[in-house]
Design an enzyme around this catalytic site. Structure first.
Site, short mmCIF file in Angstrom:
data_model
loop_
_atom_site.label_atom_id
_atom_site.label_comp_id
_atom_site.label_asym_id
_atom_site.label_seq_id
_atom_site.Cartn_x
_atom_site.Cartn_y
_atom_site.Cartn_z
N ARG A 1 4.59 -1.19 22.84
CA ARG A 1 4.12 -2.31 23.68
C ARG A 1 3.30 -3.22 22.78
O ARG A 1 2.28 -2.79 22.23
CB ARG A 1 3.30 -1.80 24.86
CG ARG A 1 2.63 -2.90 25.64
CD ARG A 1 2.06 -2.45 26.96
NE ARG A 1 3.10 -2.26 27.95
CZ ARG A 1 2.91 -2.33 29.27
NH1 ARG A 1 1.71 -2.59 29.76
NH2 ARG A 1 3.90 -2.15 30.10
N HIS B 1 10.41 -7.52 29.23
CA HIS B 1 10.01 -6.19 29.72
C HIS B 1 11.28 -5.51 30.28
O HIS B 1 11.43 -5.34 31.48
CB HIS B 1 8.94 -6.37 30.80
CG HIS B 1 8.13 -5.15 31.09
ND1 HIS B 1 8.34 -3.94 30.45
CD2 HIS B 1 7.12 -4.94 31.98
CE1 HIS B 1 7.47 -3.05 30.93
NE2 HIS B 1 6.74 -3.62 31.85
N GLN C 1 11.12 -2.45 32.74
CA GLN C 1 10.73 -2.81 34.10
C GLN C 1 11.94 -3.31 34.88
O GLN C 1 12.15 -2.92 36.03
CB GLN C 1 9.64 -3.90 34.06
CG GLN C 1 9.23 -4.40 35.42
CD GLN C 1 8.47 -3.38 36.24
OE1 GLN C 1 7.50 -2.81 35.77
NE2 GLN C 1 8.91 -3.13 37.47
N ASP D 1 4.82 -12.02 39.61
CA ASP D 1 4.03 -11.32 38.58
C ASP D 1 2.74 -12.12 38.40
O ASP D 1 2.62 -13.25 38.89
CB ASP D 1 4.84 -11.23 37.28
CG ASP D 1 4.12 -10.47 36.16
OD1 ASP D 1 3.19 -9.70 36.47
OD2 ASP D 1 4.49 -10.66 34.99
N CYS E 1 6.06 -6.32 39.61
CA CYS E 1 6.06 -5.27 38.57
C CYS E 1 4.75 -4.50 38.54
O CYS E 1 4.72 -3.37 38.06
CB CYS E 1 6.37 -5.88 37.21
SG CYS E 1 5.22 -7.18 36.73
N ARG F 1 10.48 3.30 37.85
CA ARG F 1 10.27 3.22 36.40
C ARG F 1 10.61 4.56 35.75
O ARG F 1 11.26 4.63 34.71
CB ARG F 1 8.80 2.87 36.08
CG ARG F 1 8.32 1.50 36.53
CD ARG F 1 9.02 0.39 35.80
NE ARG F 1 8.91 0.51 34.36
CZ ARG F 1 7.86 0.10 33.63
NH1 ARG F 1 6.84 -0.49 34.22
NH2 ARG F 1 7.84 0.24 32.31
N1 NVA Z 1 3.48 -10.33 32.60
C1 NVA Z 1 2.62 -9.18 32.63
C2 NVA Z 1 3.40 -7.96 32.96
C3 NVA Z 1 2.59 -6.69 33.07
C4 NVA Z 1 3.43 -5.48 33.38
C5 NVA Z 1 1.90 -9.03 31.30
O1 NVA Z 1 2.55 -9.18 30.26
O2 NVA Z 1 0.69 -8.78 31.29
N1 CP Z 2 4.62 -2.86 35.24
C1 CP Z 2 4.05 -2.31 34.15
O1 CP Z 2 4.61 -2.35 33.05
O2 CP Z 2 2.85 -1.74 34.38
P1 CP Z 2 1.84 -1.20 33.27
O3 CP Z 2 1.31 -2.40 32.54
O4 CP Z 2 0.78 -0.48 34.06
O5 CP Z 2 2.58 -0.29 32.34
#
Ligand code: NVA
Ligand code: CP
Length: 306
Positions: free
Chosen positions: A102, A129, A132, A223, A263, A291
């Site tokens: 990540r 993502h 997801q 989101d 998400c 997930r």
């Molecule tokens: N768009 C959000 C998704 C989190 C799962 C982020 O990148 O923070």
């Molecule tokens: N939706 C998602 O990826 O959640 P987290 O950031 O908690 O992993």
């Protein structure tokens, strides 16, 4: 699934439409307990950003397959002291069987994929993502029986989620509509990629009009307005994104059987109201559970079952 063994998943575009369908089928079988696969391998998690769902669902999926997980917190590994990613990648490649990353930059994933032979999974980046969206598609399939022809409207920031939904929906024959403020549209090259995949068969709509996007849609998705790493601009974004809030009024323009997805994590009363999140159309908890099933299918396909 033999064709996926040893591959990377940096973007949904790394998969074919058939491979996505096969992964979803396997995920549904795993969820229903119709198959019981084992995979005694070691997954590394290298997360530069916070995570609840991705971290825990990947870990539980791996444990349930009979495998092990190592949490490679960047703060306690040498990457935080400047060890080059290319060097880290070559070393982790010698220990692990698979690595989920990540990161802020898609290029970091590409570096890992270049220097490590083991499968590299995008566990969220600035560009997408994909894990997801695999869970999202599984949830939509469960609700509507199939994916082809279903219309999804994403309303909010044109971020990593919007990018991956564009690709995922186009690949499975869904119509996809993205409504964002003009300055916050999804990445232009990914819009073009989705349009090329959809061709004349299905709709790809990019608009700044949330009502137009939601009209008659079966899936309403949102989101956060400020993603991880954008916290400084969060307050300034609120008035810009207010017209894009998923509330009961916006939902009333969707199909009468529409479901609402997010998400998570959600900022209630910002991008989604509490009433919609807790309301009868919300499927967010099933979506979060999925997930784990979708990623279990992915892990066993990239690694091969024992
Ligand atoms: N768009 C959000 C998704 C989190 C799962 C982020 O990148 O923070
Ligand atoms: N939706 C998602 O990826 O959640 P987290 O950031 O908690 O992993």
């Amino acid at each position: 699934m033999e064709s996926l063994k040893g591959r990377d998943l940096l973007s949904l575009a790394d998969l074919s439409a058939d491979e996505i369908q096969e992964l979803l089928h396997l995920a549904a079988q795993l969820k229903a307990g119709e198959v019981n696969l084992r995979c005694n391998k070691v997954l590394g998690l290298l997360f530069y950003k916070a995570s609840t769902r991705t971290r825990v669902s990947f870990s539980v999926a791996m444990y349930q397959l009979g495998g092990q997980v190592i949490d490679l917190n960047p703060n306690v590994t040498q990457v935080s002291r400047g060890e080059p990613l290319a060097d880290t990648a070559r070393v982790l490649d010698r220990y692990l069987d698979i690595l989920a990353v990540r990161t802020f930059k898609q290029e970091d994933l590409e570096t890992f994929a270049k220097y490590a032979q083991i499968p590299i999974i995008n566990a969220l980046s600035d560009r997408g993502h994909p894990c997801q969206v695999m869970a999202d598609l599984l949830t939509i399939q469960e609700c509507f029986g199939s994916l082809a022809g279903v219309t999804l409207a994403y309303v909010g920031d044109g971020n990593n989620m919007a990018n991956s939904l564009l690709l995922g929906c186009a690949m499975v024959g869904m119509n996809v509509r993205i409504a964002t403020p003009l300055e916050y549209q999804p990445d232009a090259d990914i819009v073009e990629q989705a349009q090329a995949i959809a061709g004349e068969r299905t709709e790809v709509m990019i608009t700044d009009d949330p009502k137009a996007a939601v009209k008659g849609a079966q899936v309403l998705y949102t989101d956060v307005w400020a993603s991880m790493g954008q916290e400084e601009s969060a307050n300034a974004r609120i008035p810009i994104f207010q017209p894009y809030q998923v509330n009961e009024q916006l939902l009333s323009g969707a199909d009468s059987k529409a479901i609402v997805l997010h998400c998570l994590p959600a900022h209630r009363e910002e991008e989604i109201t509490d009433a919609v999140m807790e309301g009868p159309r919300s499927r967010v908890w099933d979506q979060a559970e999925n997930r784990m099933h979708a990623q279990k299918a992915l892990l066993v396909s990239l690694l091969g079952a024992d």
